[in-house]
Design a protein around this motif. Structure first.
Motif: not given
Length: 329
Positions: A139-145, A284-287
């Motif tokens: 699971r990745d995290s997208l930064a979205v506006i 996806g395990r690190k940010l």
């Protein structure tokens, strides 16, 4: 009900026409985009027909006993037509899994298409994967506006914008990929991450020539050189930052803050979403906290991008999902 056929070059036009008219397809699924690196992957794309008409596409490749959403693409899954219903997709996925199972494929890996890229809701595949006991393996995290509800840009970013204005920066759409790639992007990636861009200069130039309205380079200049630049992949609903890079003096000159302020508030203010992409590492395990903070300072917030693994033998779990009950409203 359906016939499953491996993609061949004879399907080129039919495939591309379906993508263009689909509810969740983007230019990444055009065969010209998929095949610029076909020497790296064993294509295993499938077309689902109802009669003579395609109703779904699976862009994919094969690695031994598994089939994957194409590794050369940011996202994948089933490409669906506008008229298709959930019950149809349940049957389609059942037949796809059975087809793969009978052809010696034990696992199907899907990286879902984030819903911001859908022209209309299109998460039928995700529901059916749940029914088939698929596992989320990444699971990745997208930064979205979300431009329908924009958040205020942080004061720290606006300080950078002010520096950019003092330096008389101007945003330009440019075709000078060579200068951006060789003088800014590659040196920065090598210095900071000891890596290279996913695309070579020849590949990105080729793709930009094929899709000039979807792949764009924006730059700001300082002292007769590129101070900062970004490659944007533009779809119907999303402007996605594919590459972001600036010179080492970006904090002093405000080049990167200025560049993105102009892109977000001017060029793509009317686009439904602006997607900065991920700040993740290690599947996806690190940010990367600093990178995520910079993106969030522009008003971006988190959406997730899920990756699934499903056993093809689980097609049998879809046998009794549809009850057949009729309800009138």
């Amino acid at each position: 009900m359906y016939t499953i056929t491996p993609y061949t070059k004879d399907h080129f036009s039919q495939w591309n026409e379906f993508v263009a008219q689909s509810k969740n397809g983007t230019f990444l699924f055009h065969r010209d985009f998929m095949e610029y690196h076909n020497d790296r992957f064993e294509d295993y794309s499938l077309i689902v027909f109802e009669g003579k008409n395609p109703v779904a596409l699976l862009p994919a490749h094969r690695v031994e006993g598994a089939v994957y959403s194409h590794w050369g693409l940011t996202y994948g899954g089933l490409i669906l037509g506008n008229k298709i219903k959930l019950s149809n997709v349940i049957n389609i996925v059942k037949q796809l899994l059975q087809y793969l199972h009978e052809n010696g494929i034990s696992k199907l890996h899907i990286k879902a298409i984030p819903h911001i890229y859908h022209k209309v809701p299109a998460e039928e595949m995700e529901y059916v994967l749940f029914l088939a006991n698929a596992k989320i393996i990444r699971r990745d995290s997208l930064a979205v506006i979300d431009n329908s509800y924009p958040l205020k840009i942080a004061a720290g970013r606006m300080e950078g914008v002010k520096k950019g204005r003092i330096n008389k920066f101007k945003l330009e759409e440019s075709d000078n990929l060579n200068l951006f790639w060789n003088d800014v992007l590659i040196p920065n990636l090598q210095k900071r991450h000891n890596t290279l861009p996913v695309h070579t200069l020849e590949e990105i130039s080729h793709l930009k020539n094929l899709f000039p309205h979807a792949i764009k380079l924006f730059t700001v200049w300082h002292n007769k050189g590129i101070a900062a630049g970004t490659i944007i992949f533009e779809t119907e609903t999303v402007a996605h930052a594919q590459y972001i890079s600036a010179n080492d003096d970006k904090n002093h000159t405000g080049s990167l803050d200025f560049l993105y302020h102009e892109i977000i508030t001017t060029v793509y203010a009317g686009k439904k979403y602006f997607d900065f992409g991920i700040s993740n590492e290690q599947q996806g395990r690190k940010l990367n906290e600093g990178l995520a903070f910079w993106k969030e300072s522009f008003g971006a917030r988190t959406m997730v991008h899920d990756f699934y693994e499903v056993e093809t033998a689980n097609f049998e779990l879809l046998n009794n999902v549809l009850t057949g009950n009729s309800i009138r409203v």
